[in-house]
Design a protein around this motif. Structure first.
Motif, PDB file in Angstrom:
ATOM      1  N   GLY A  88      17.185 -12.922 -18.419  1.00 22.83           N
ATOM      2  CA  GLY A  88      16.518 -11.763 -17.459  1.00 22.83           C
ATOM      3  C   GLY A  88      16.547 -10.465 -18.574  1.00 22.83           C
ATOM      4  O   GLY A  88      17.205 -10.211 -19.110  1.00 22.83           O
ATOM      5  N   GLU A  89      15.405  -9.821 -18.243  1.00 23.78           N
ATOM      6  CA  GLU A  89      15.336  -8.500 -18.961  1.00 23.78           C
ATOM      7  C   GLU A  89      14.460  -7.512 -18.117  1.00 23.78           C
ATOM      8  O   GLU A  89      13.349  -8.105 -17.328  1.00 23.78           O
ATOM      9  N   ARG A  90      14.771  -6.300 -17.797  1.00 28.66           N
ATOM     10  CA  ARG A  90      13.998  -5.477 -16.983  1.00 28.66           C
ATOM     11  C   ARG A  90      12.674  -5.202 -17.800  1.00 28.66           C
ATOM     12  O   ARG A  90      12.767  -5.015 -18.803  1.00 28.66           O
ATOM     13  N   LEU A  91      11.890  -4.621 -16.888  1.00 26.64           N
ATOM     14  CA  LEU A  91      10.711  -4.392 -17.583  1.00 26.64           C
ATOM     15  C   LEU A  91      10.636  -3.293 -18.457  1.00 26.64           C
ATOM     16  O   LEU A  91      10.014  -2.984 -19.429  1.00 26.64           O
ATOM     17  N   SER A  92      11.667  -2.184 -18.020  1.00 26.08           N
ATOM     18  CA  SER A  92      11.424  -0.933 -18.756  1.00 26.08           C
ATOM     19  C   SER A  92      12.567  -1.079 -20.116  1.00 26.08           C
ATOM     20  O   SER A  92      12.626   0.048 -20.845  1.00 26.08           O
ATOM     21  N   GLU A  93      13.139  -2.027 -20.180  1.00 25.34           N
ATOM     22  CA  GLU A  93      13.967  -2.092 -21.467  1.00 25.34           C
ATOM     23  C   GLU A  93      13.313  -1.693 -22.715  1.00 25.34           C
ATOM     24  O   GLU A  93      14.096  -1.011 -23.545  1.00 25.34           O
TER      25      GLU A  93
END
Length: 621
Positions: free
Chosen positions: A472-477
């Protein structure tokens, strides 16, 4: 008083047809293509027509009972048992209906969570009245079976029919998250069946097997992909429980699902409604009578941001509202500081009260399926369910969810969706408030109990069954990485306003937001009408980057000489806010290195800008 009914003459107004509406729309569009203006294309490829061909009858989709509130579930993820216990008691005392006990091995742990030691689990649950609160377990790493059996022993003196223990047995979810399983799926399925049969034999009736869509959503799945993967997982569990000797109707009641409540309100409202239709189709294929499936929803991890974290409060409220009116049976709102670290009591209270206010003050739970009959929601529900069903059938043709993961076919589908969304984020077609739009470099940082911990490096996969794990990765990263790289420096850009405040306002604001999204502070000014003043201001700013900002007319008159002057004054790079025009060749010859315009890949642009300042390696075009 005349008892006769009042005649309003309504019969003289026949209902408007779609053709009537289209005639009115044609007058407004004035020849513009209908599909481009009135049809929205989703990430799953289907179109949403503002004037759908037909609308469903206003019939609720069977789920949460009319007027029944959803359950407020608080997340307990402190890694100290005594502190976790204090959090649990505070949440229950503050109005939560139950808790989700998150272990450090769970895919949702985000660097925190309880250890698996029995004595710590017992200490964390001290004071819990199991007959009065829901207890959800998030174990991960194939530890769910041991925890479930331990909890069953812990509460063996309580009436099992009165317990709402959601053990969350999810070996396929563990496999997707870890990329490895200790034994083959057939053996895992048999062990799952044995565990559920044993627990069910003790009189426990709450759903204890969980098909969890969060691991897919966090990795980048679209709504239809999340529903399809969750349905395929639930179907695999249904087969496993039947093979263990449970009647199909009893097996179906022991399966629950977890879906993600995202910031797309209409999409989130449609998601649980669509899944109920999908589950109904599976039950019909099994020749079972209709029965609603228990749906828990949690606000989206990938939507959380580290910068301007207070905006997460709005995201959580929107998502919780949509989940509630969409028919979720229970909801967890992630605290607004979850991406920053371990949330404190204030953040937890706000997460809890977000839901309590929606129910106790806004009363949004009073109506059974308030979306029923609403054209926009009904169309989205039907098309989302249809898209998810086709994906589900594709997974089944590939051999089921485990085989789709093992072959890598599923990861490729999710990766394609993730990459497409990443392009939308990078180009700001999918803006993130406080991160890629309206960034604030001087913001305060909310307090947390402990700062965020990096995810441990994945160990080489070993086991009898292997696949590429879903990460997973947050969109803002991508933007957050840029901000972190620039945080220890005084990176800045001089906004060279050409003309009056009226001439520069629009592009100065645009350029400032773009540069500051990458942690590059932008100077402010009211514009310059002479070259000497502009050059003096640039030198005084100490900046090494400069960006020309003005109207198209001022660019035509002054951009060439201003670019040349800024280069001569020591600007490493000169940008121009706007698209290249007829004067591009002359502007580039004078020193304009790049153009900053709407629609470009801002992440790549900022990465290049930082490299020009020595903050990273510059990528070759």
């Amino acid at each position: 008083m005349d008892p006769r009914p009042l005649d309003l003459g309504l019969d003289s107004f026949p209902p408007a047809t779609r053709a009537d509406w289209l005639a009115l729309v044609d007058g407004v569009l004035k020849g513009a293509p209908y599909d481009k203006r009135m049809v929205t294309r989703t990430a799953d490829g289907y179109g949403l027509d503002a004037l759908p061909e037909r609308r469903r009858e206003a019939a609720p989709i069977a789920g949460r009972l009319a007027g029944a509130p959803w359950k407020v579930i608080a997340r307990i993820d402190h890694d100290d048992a005594a502190s976790a216990n204090a959090q649990m008691l505070a949440d229950l005392d503050g109005g939560a209906d139950g808790v989700a006990l998150v272990f450090a091995s769970a895919p949702s742990a985000a660097g925190f969570g309880l250890s698996l030691r029995h004595e710590e689990v017992v200490a964390a649950l001290d004071g819990l009245l199991p007959e009065m609160a829901t207890l959800r377990v998030e174990a991960g790493a194939y530890q769910g079976r041991d925890i479930a059996l331990a909890l069953a022993r812990l509460y063996e003196k309580a009436d099992p029919a009165a317990l709402d223990l959601r053990f969350g047995l999810d070996p396929i979810g563990d496999f997707a998250a870890l990329g490895a399983a200790p034994i083959e799926w057939e053996a895992l399925a048999a062990r799952l069946g044995q565990t559920v049969t044993a627990l069910h034999g003790r009189g426990l009736t709450a759903p204890m097997v969980r098909a969890d869509g969060r691991v897919h959503h966090a990795a980048g799945a679209t709504d239809a992909q999340e529903l399809a993967a969750t349905l395929a997982t639930a179907t695999a569990y249904l087969r496993a429980l039947e093979a263990a000797g449970l009647p199909l109707d009893a097996a179906a009641r022991l399966i629950e699902v977890t879906l993600v409540a995202d910031v797309d309100q209409l999409g989130t409202q449609a998601k649980p409604r669509a899944f109920r239709l999908l589950w109904q189709a599976v039950l019909e294929a099994c020749r079972l009578a209709p029965s609603p499936v228990a749906i828990h929803m949690e606000t989206a991890w990938r939507a959380l941001t580290r910068h301007d974290a207070q905006v997460n409060l709005l995201r959580g409220t929107l998502a919780a509202f949509a989940a509630g009116v969409g028919g979720a049976d229970s909801v967890t709102v992630l605290p607004f500081t979850q991406a920053l670290g371990l949330p404190d009591a204030d953040a937890r209270r706000l997460a809890r009260n977000t839901q309590i206010i929606l129910m106790e003050e806004a009363n949004v739970h009073r109506v059974a399926d308030p979306s029923a009959g609403a054209g926009a929601i009904e169309e989205r529900t039907e098309k989302l369910a249809a898209a998810a069903w086709e994906l589900f059938r594709a997974i089944e043709r590939e051999g089921g969810m485990v085989e789709a993961l093992t072959s890598g076919a599923w990861q490729r589908r999710v990766a394609a969706a993730r990459q497409a969304r990443a392009r939308e984020v990078a180009t700001r077609r999918l803006p993130i408030t406080g991160t890629s739009e309206f960034p604030l470099l001087t913001e305060g940082v909310p307090s947390v109990l402990a700062p965020a911990r990096p995810h441990p490096a994945a160990a080489p996969a070993e086991g009898a069954l292997l696949c590429e794990p879903l990460v997973g990765e947050r969109l803002s990263e991508p933007f957050e990485r840029l901000r972190a790289r620039a945080a220890a420096t005084k990176a800045s850009v001089f906004l060279a306003g050409l003309g009056t405040p009226a001439d520069i306002a629009a592009r100065t604001g645009f350029a400032r937001a773009a540069f500051e999204a990458g942690g590059i502070a932008a100077s402010g000014n009211d514009g310059f009408t002479d070259l000497q003043t502009l050059v003096a201001a640039f030198r005084a700013s100490g900046a090494r980057l400069a960006c020309l900002c003005g109207s198209d007319a001022t660019y035509a008159e002054r951009a060439v000489e201003a670019a040349r002057a800024l280069k001569e004054a020591g600007a490493v790079t000169v940008y121009l806010a706007g698209r290249p025009g007829e004067d591009e060749a002359a502007q580039r010859a004078a020193g304009v290195d790049a153009y900053l315009a709407a629609g470009l890949d801002l992440v790549a642009f900022l990465d290049d800008a930082q490299a020009r300042l020595g903050l990273g390696r510059r990528r070759e075009p």
